[in-house]
Design an enzyme around this catalytic site. Sequence first.
Site, PDB file in Angstrom:
ATOM      1  N   SER A  66       6.700 -17.762   8.888  1.00  0.00           N
ATOM      2  CA  SER A  66       6.996 -17.565   7.462  1.00  0.00           C
ATOM      3  C   SER A  66       7.725 -18.767   6.861  1.00  0.00           C
ATOM      4  O   SER A  66       8.357 -19.549   7.578  1.00  0.00           O
ATOM      5  CB  SER A  66       7.871 -16.330   7.272  1.00  0.00           C
ATOM      6  OG  SER A  66       7.262 -15.189   7.835  1.00  0.00           O
TER       7      SER A  66
HETATM    8  N1  SAH Z   1       8.434 -13.537  12.712  1.00  0.00           N
HETATM    9  C1  SAH Z   1       7.326 -14.439  12.984  1.00  0.00           C
HETATM   10  C2  SAH Z   1       6.252 -14.276  11.925  1.00  0.00           C
HETATM   11  C3  SAH Z   1       4.913 -14.223  12.549  1.00  0.00           C
HETATM   12  S1  SAH Z   1       3.600 -13.680  11.480  1.00  0.00           S
HETATM   13  C4  SAH Z   1       7.793 -15.876  13.114  1.00  0.00           C
HETATM   14  O1  SAH Z   1       8.962 -16.148  12.793  1.00  0.00           O
HETATM   15  O2  SAH Z   1       7.026 -16.719  13.583  1.00  0.00           O
HETATM   16  C5  SAH Z   1       3.513 -11.955  11.837  1.00  0.00           C
HETATM   17  C6  SAH Z   1       3.334 -11.565  13.279  1.00  0.00           C
HETATM   18  O3  SAH Z   1       3.142 -10.146  13.320  1.00  0.00           O
HETATM   19  C7  SAH Z   1       2.114 -12.176  13.963  1.00  0.00           C
HETATM   20  O4  SAH Z   1       2.528 -12.820  15.133  1.00  0.00           O
HETATM   21  C8  SAH Z   1       1.220 -10.965  14.263  1.00  0.00           C
HETATM   22  O5  SAH Z   1       0.466 -11.116  15.454  1.00  0.00           O
HETATM   23  C9  SAH Z   1       2.248  -9.849  14.374  1.00  0.00           C
HETATM   24  N2  SAH Z   1       1.717  -8.492  14.173  1.00  0.00           N
HETATM   25  C10 SAH Z   1       0.728  -8.088  13.353  1.00  0.00           C
HETATM   26  N3  SAH Z   1       0.538  -6.751  13.459  1.00  0.00           N
HETATM   27  C11 SAH Z   1       1.433  -6.303  14.385  1.00  0.00           C
HETATM   28  C12 SAH Z   1       1.733  -5.016  14.948  1.00  0.00           C
HETATM   29  N4  SAH Z   1       1.077  -3.915  14.588  1.00  0.00           N
HETATM   30  N5  SAH Z   1       2.717  -4.945  15.881  1.00  0.00           N
HETATM   31  C13 SAH Z   1       3.413  -6.051  16.276  1.00  0.00           C
HETATM   32  N6  SAH Z   1       3.165  -7.297  15.784  1.00  0.00           N
HETATM   33  C14 SAH Z   1       2.197  -7.420  14.849  1.00  0.00           C
END
Ligand code: SAH
Length: 217
Positions: A66
Amino acid sequence: MAYIDEFKDKGNRKKLVKLLEERGIKDKNVLAAIEKVPRHWFLDTAFYNQAYSDQAFKIGAGQTISHPSTVGFQSQLLMIEKGEKVLEIGTGSGYQTAILCELGAKVFSIERQKALFDRTKVALPAMGYNSPRLFYGDGYLGLPGFAPFDKIIVTAGAPFIPPALIEQLKPGGIMVIPVGEGPKQAMISVVKAPDGTTETFQYGDFSFVPLLEQKSK
Ligand code: SAH
């Protein structure tokens, strides 16, 4: 991989913090955490020289880290106190996880993509973040075995607020979750009163990758 944090990186983080202050992030603890965590460690080396601009970057598996302003905004809404139990949905690169650790939280984080889970599980301890407990699973379900949580943060756009997460929030707790289908989501803060009732507050538009259900893996 060697994790090096140079003088120039530290200088760039100071500038980033100034920018985030201008963009409305006021919480001193959150700003200090952003100043401390070397964001370039969480990015592909191709993006290193842009690591401290307010941008999202690809982290593989179709996902993104993000914007720092979004990390700041969500972290600020959580109002974390040292020692609180925080559940994060969407570990991704682990950057937000590291910020939560710097805020003094006991972090539990779930990631549904195996490739990202495997990578971050190795990377975070190598960076010195040994305390977060990382889980490979479906964030819609939360972690009933470790509930309740003082705070919950969802870092992917959810079509609705997963009921299991509301259930796993402590009375007096706060959950921050981007909600909405399509390219834009509203940032929602759910505050659970001591009697268990919830109140929601809505903030501006954000753009997250979608929170996917486990079955579509
Ligand atoms: N907090 C992360 C943001 C990653 S983007 C950072 O700082 O890099 C969002 C993330 O949510 C992705 O890695 C995606 O694979 C994950 N995601 C999507 N659906 C999900 C679910 N149902 N349960 C757990 N993770 C999920």
